[in-house]
Design a protein around this motif. Structure first.
Motif, PDB file in Angstrom:
ATOM      1  N   LEU A 127     -10.917  -8.563   6.356  1.00  0.00           N
ATOM      2  CA  LEU A 127     -10.143  -8.501   7.594  1.00  0.00           C
ATOM      3  C   LEU A 127      -8.647  -8.524   7.287  1.00  0.00           C
ATOM      4  N   VAL A 128      -8.244  -9.418   6.386  1.00  0.00           N
ATOM      5  CA  VAL A 128      -6.828  -9.481   5.993  1.00  0.00           C
ATOM      6  C   VAL A 128      -6.420  -8.180   5.309  1.00  0.00           C
ATOM      7  N   HIS A 129      -7.249  -7.707   4.387  1.00  0.00           N
ATOM      8  CA  HIS A 129      -6.931  -6.472   3.655  1.00  0.00           C
ATOM      9  C   HIS A 129      -6.806  -5.282   4.601  1.00  0.00           C
ATOM     10  N   SER A 130      -7.742  -5.136   5.521  1.00  0.00           N
ATOM     11  CA  SER A 130      -7.683  -3.994   6.435  1.00  0.00           C
ATOM     12  C   SER A 130      -6.505  -4.116   7.400  1.00  0.00           C
ATOM     13  N   SER A 131      -6.135  -5.331   7.780  1.00  0.00           N
ATOM     14  CA  SER A 131      -4.962  -5.517   8.645  1.00  0.00           C
ATOM     15  C   SER A 131      -3.684  -5.087   7.930  1.00  0.00           C
ATOM     16  N   VAL A 132      -3.550  -5.482   6.668  1.00  0.00           N
ATOM     17  CA  VAL A 132      -2.380  -5.092   5.887  1.00  0.00           C
ATOM     18  C   VAL A 132      -2.355  -3.582   5.694  1.00  0.00           C
ATOM     19  N   THR A 133      -3.495  -2.993   5.368  1.00  0.00           N
ATOM     20  CA  THR A 133      -3.574  -1.553   5.144  1.00  0.00           C
ATOM     21  C   THR A 133      -3.254  -0.782   6.424  1.00  0.00           C
ATOM     22  N   LEU A 134      -3.792  -1.214   7.545  1.00  0.00           N
ATOM     23  CA  LEU A 134      -3.518  -0.557   8.818  1.00  0.00           C
ATOM     24  C   LEU A 134      -2.034  -0.648   9.158  1.00  0.00           C
ATOM     25  N   THR A 135      -1.448  -1.814   8.982  1.00  0.00           N
ATOM     26  CA  THR A 135      -0.026  -1.991   9.266  1.00  0.00           C
ATOM     27  C   THR A 135       0.826  -1.078   8.404  1.00  0.00           C
TER      28      THR A 135
END
Length: 93
Positions: free
Chosen positions: A51-59
């Motif tokens: 979840l953290v990784h995908s949030s950073v990637t999306l941002t």
């Protein structure tokens, strides 16, 4: 030409880093204290990490797309200005 991109203040940057650290620690403590099997704890830990990784990637992806559009718009503005200058000089001649 000044850079119109807003800069974050040092206190704001510190606040966001501390907030992230606290939330990550709270998640880790919550998973560690969870009354579940080791496999379930691992599943929740991996899900939290993803979840953290995908949030950073999306941002980052959204920010990069916005930056690319700004760059594209600056190129188009420069082309338009050059075209107008060419038209202005040719009409005076």
């Amino acid at each position: 030409m000044q850079d119109p991109t807003p800069k974050h203040s040092q206190p704001w940057t510190l606040f966001t880093m501390v907030s992230f650290g606290i939330s990550a620690a709270m998640m880790a403590i919550g998973i560690f204290n969870l009354e579940a099997s080791f496999a379930a704890k691992g599943f929740y830990a991996m899900a939290a990490f993803m979840l953290v990784h995908s949030s950073v990637t999306l941002t980052k992806t959204l920010r990069d797309r916005e930056e690319a559009m700004k760059f594209h718009n600056r190129i188009e503005d420069a082309r338009t200005e050059r075209l107008l200058m060419d038209v202005g000089t040719s009409s005076k001649a």
